[in-house]
Design an enzyme around this catalytic site. Structure first.
Site, mmCIF file in Angstrom:
data_model
loop_
_atom_site.group_PDB
_atom_site.id
_atom_site.type_symbol
_atom_site.label_atom_id
_atom_site.label_comp_id
_atom_site.label_asym_id
_atom_site.label_seq_id
_atom_site.Cartn_x
_atom_site.Cartn_y
_atom_site.Cartn_z
ATOM 1 N N HIS A 40 -13.077 10.830 0.984
ATOM 2 C CA HIS A 40 -13.883 11.681 1.866
ATOM 3 C C HIS A 40 -13.108 12.040 3.129
ATOM 4 O O HIS A 40 -13.704 12.346 4.162
ATOM 5 C CB HIS A 40 -15.195 10.972 2.203
ATOM 6 C CG HIS A 40 -15.976 10.638 0.964
ATOM 7 N ND1 HIS A 40 -16.900 11.483 0.430
ATOM 8 C CD2 HIS A 40 -15.894 9.565 0.132
ATOM 9 C CE1 HIS A 40 -17.397 10.943 -0.676
ATOM 10 N NE2 HIS A 40 -16.795 9.785 -0.886
ATOM 11 N N LYS B 283 14.604 -1.809 20.596
ATOM 12 C CA LYS B 283 14.497 -3.135 21.206
ATOM 13 C C LYS B 283 15.418 -3.228 22.424
ATOM 14 O O LYS B 283 15.037 -3.725 23.481
ATOM 15 C CB LYS B 283 14.907 -4.233 20.202
ATOM 16 C CG LYS B 283 13.859 -4.578 19.158
ATOM 17 C CD LYS B 283 14.277 -5.836 18.370
ATOM 18 C CE LYS B 283 13.267 -6.186 17.284
ATOM 19 N NZ LYS B 283 13.579 -7.409 16.543
ATOM 20 N N GLU C 236 11.134 0.923 6.715
ATOM 21 C CA GLU C 236 12.230 0.340 7.483
ATOM 22 C C GLU C 236 13.458 0.104 6.597
ATOM 23 O O GLU C 236 14.586 0.138 7.073
ATOM 24 C CB GLU C 236 11.760 -0.991 8.108
ATOM 25 C CG GLU C 236 12.195 -1.129 9.551
ATOM 26 C CD GLU C 236 11.500 -2.265 10.271
ATOM 27 O OE1 GLU C 236 10.611 -1.989 11.075
ATOM 28 O OE2 GLU C 236 11.846 -3.436 10.038
HETATM 29 O O1 PA5 Z 1 11.596 -6.376 9.138
HETATM 30 C C1 PA5 Z 1 12.147 -6.570 10.206
HETATM 31 O O2 PA5 Z 1 13.278 -7.072 10.268
HETATM 32 C C2 PA5 Z 1 11.455 -6.233 11.507
HETATM 33 O O3 PA5 Z 1 10.270 -5.548 11.296
HETATM 34 C C3 PA5 Z 1 11.132 -7.509 12.282
HETATM 35 O O4 PA5 Z 1 10.311 -8.327 11.495
HETATM 36 C C4 PA5 Z 1 10.460 -7.207 13.609
HETATM 37 O O5 PA5 Z 1 11.235 -6.328 14.363
HETATM 38 C C5 PA5 Z 1 10.228 -8.486 14.388
HETATM 39 O O6 PA5 Z 1 11.421 -9.168 14.567
HETATM 40 P P1 PA5 Z 1 11.451 -10.721 14.834
HETATM 41 O O7 PA5 Z 1 10.868 -11.407 13.654
HETATM 42 O O8 PA5 Z 1 12.893 -11.045 15.029
HETATM 43 O O9 PA5 Z 1 10.636 -10.978 16.051
#
Ligand code: PA5
Length: 470
Positions: A325, A439, A296
């Site tokens: 394996h 989202k 990410e």
């Molecule tokens: O690393 C990030 O920013 C994302 O993976 C969020 O943690 C994830 O989308 C969840 O978002 P939130 O904590 O706002 O619910």
């Protein structure tokens, strides 16, 4: 134990061309050529930290968070049979990694006295209806603490799951339901923060400026860790140790920068994937956490100048020895497109001897009287040897033990590595526009107020597509 003896070391011998050849390896000059850039990045980080603009690196020193959680844990000791953590992505992967690394492998099956009366721990980081309904079959909401964890305070997956349990709690406990809730969210913004204030629900704040995937050392990870009897102080102390160790601009002395530089240089040599390969069940979920952090943060369409670049190494997780394996054939003989990052544990919590069969046999005698510890270590060495012989670049993070202190270190080393590698790729590692897009589309599909126009656009787009299916 002396903290120096708990230091994680990065062995990068097997990426060097002396050991794996020039075609797939790196020469010392390749690394040295990054030294000037590294110094600039390092001093920029230093300036940002002073301005509190790189807050994840200051988390090890935020001890008051630990005190706040300790206070809650003391006051609520023995009250709950179960803990249910509701969160997704960065709000779940770190806490899951902590539990898996530091607790008994079958923690939830232990009798309460062996858990020191801490709750059984459940993590709901998906909205699979079967999983949610299944959890309701094994917990009694009236004996459970639910922690709703969302930085933005409004993620559809997290809030919808919360809504389900909220209604169960209210039905079971009437107006006492509040005592069974904890919110971990932004200190000021979002739906959940408002609800915490309106309903007087216990809450903890995620440090401003720390994004989900960098948040394991905030209450996101610390709260479930400490509630289940782990030491938040030690996690932070390990992370602080890593910040100090990575406090040098000397690339060859800094494990975070070195890991980032190796990834970056090998990416440019066509190794577009990095496989994290722990030889320890305890660390498998750490590889999962890393997968999100790396993907990410580094997978981006545009660079800092807004030019379209579409960069990003693909992180993969595998497990030693299980995947010997399954995957290792591909890793050793397939395309030369991967870097491998072993996680090796030098001393396991347990030693498990292998007793001999009553009747000796030349095909199995070599195992008798040895231990599973020796076997897993030999298998790691053997895989490393095969990879190196086949010119597959590989590094090893060596954990003296798996403990709060070493886990805190690896979290921080890999987070600093991520920030640094983002700079090498000249992208912003702290945003996630691709995730946000999904989202927003979900809100539109689900009919959220204010998203009607977006829904119309999406529907037009979908209707214009030709359908092919068999
Ligand atoms: O690393 C990030 O920013 C994302 O993976 C969020 O943690 C994830 O989308 C969840 O978002 P939130 O904590 O706002 O619910």
């Amino acid at each position: 134990m002396d903290k120096q003896k708990l230091e994680i070391r990065l062995d990068y011998s097997n990426v060097m061309s002396e050991n794996i050849g020039e075609t797939h390896g790196l020469a010392r000059q390749d690394l040295e050529a990054l030294q000037d850039r590294t110094r600039d990045i390092h001093f920029d980080f230093y300036r940002l930290r002073e301005r509190k603009e790189l807050p994840f690196m200051n988390l090890p020193y935020e001890k008051e968070v630990v005190d706040e959680i300790k206070h809650y844990v003391e006051a609520n000791r023995g009250r709950f049979e179960n803990y249910v953590h509701i969160g997704i992505g960065g709000s779940a992967l770190g806490p899951i990694a902590v539990q898996a690394a530091l607790h008994h492998p079958f923690y939830n099956l232990l009798p309460p006295e062996k858990r020191r009366h801490a709750p059984r721990m459940f993590f709901l980081d998906n909205i699979d209806p079967d999983r949610i309904a299944g959890l309701l079959d094994v917990i009694d909401p009236a004996k459970t603490l639910f922690s709703v964890v969302t930085k933005s305070g409004g993620t559809a997956e997290t809030i919808s799951t919360f809504m389900i349990f909220m209604s169960r709690l209210q039905a079971a406990l009437k107006n006492k339901y509040r005592d069974h809730l904890v919110f971990i969210t932004d200190p000021v913004k979002g739906f959940l923060r408002k609800l915490a204030a309106d309903e007087h629900i216990q809450s903890f704040s995620i440090t401003p400026g720390v994004g989900g995937r960098f948040s394991v050392l905030t209450p996101v990870g610390l709260f479930p860790a400490m509630l289940s009897g782990l030491s938040g102080d030690e996690l932070l102390s390990g992370a602080g140790f890593a910040v100090s160790k990575c406090g040098t601009e000397d690339l060859l002395q800094n494990p975070a920068y070195l890991f980032g530089a190796i990834n970056y240089l090998l990416y440019r040599k066509g190794k577009r994937s990095v496989v994290m390969l722990p030889y320890s069940d305890r660390l498998y979920r750490t590889a999962d956490w890393f997968r999100q952090l790396w993907a990410e943060s580094l997978g981006k369409r545009v660079n800092l100048k807004k030019e379209v670049v579409h960069v990003g190494p693909t992180p993969i997780k595998a497990l030693g020895v299980t995947d010997q394996h399954s995957q290792v054939q591909l890793y050793v003989e397939g395309p030369f497109d991967k870097l491998f990052a072993f996680l090796e544990v030098e001393s396991f919590s347990e030693t498990v001897p292998i007793p001999p069969f009553e009747k000796p046999d030349p095909t199995t005698d070599y195992l008798a009287g040895k231990s599973m510890n020796r076997l897993i270590s030999a298998e790691k060495k053997a895989t490393e040897l095969a990879m190196t012989r086949h010119e597959r670049p590989n590094v090893t993070f060596k954990f003296p033990v798996v403990s709060e202190f070493t886990l805190g270190q690896i979290f921080m080393i890999l987070e600093i590595a991520t920030a640094y590698t983002g700079r090498l790729f000249e992208i912003d590692p702290f945003n996630q526009p691709g995730v946000e897009e999904g989202k927003l589309a979900t809100y539109a599909f689900m009919g959220r107020e204010g998203f009607q126009e977006k829904r119309k656009l999406i529907e037009d787009e979908l209707n214009s597509r030709k359908i092919y299916q068999v």
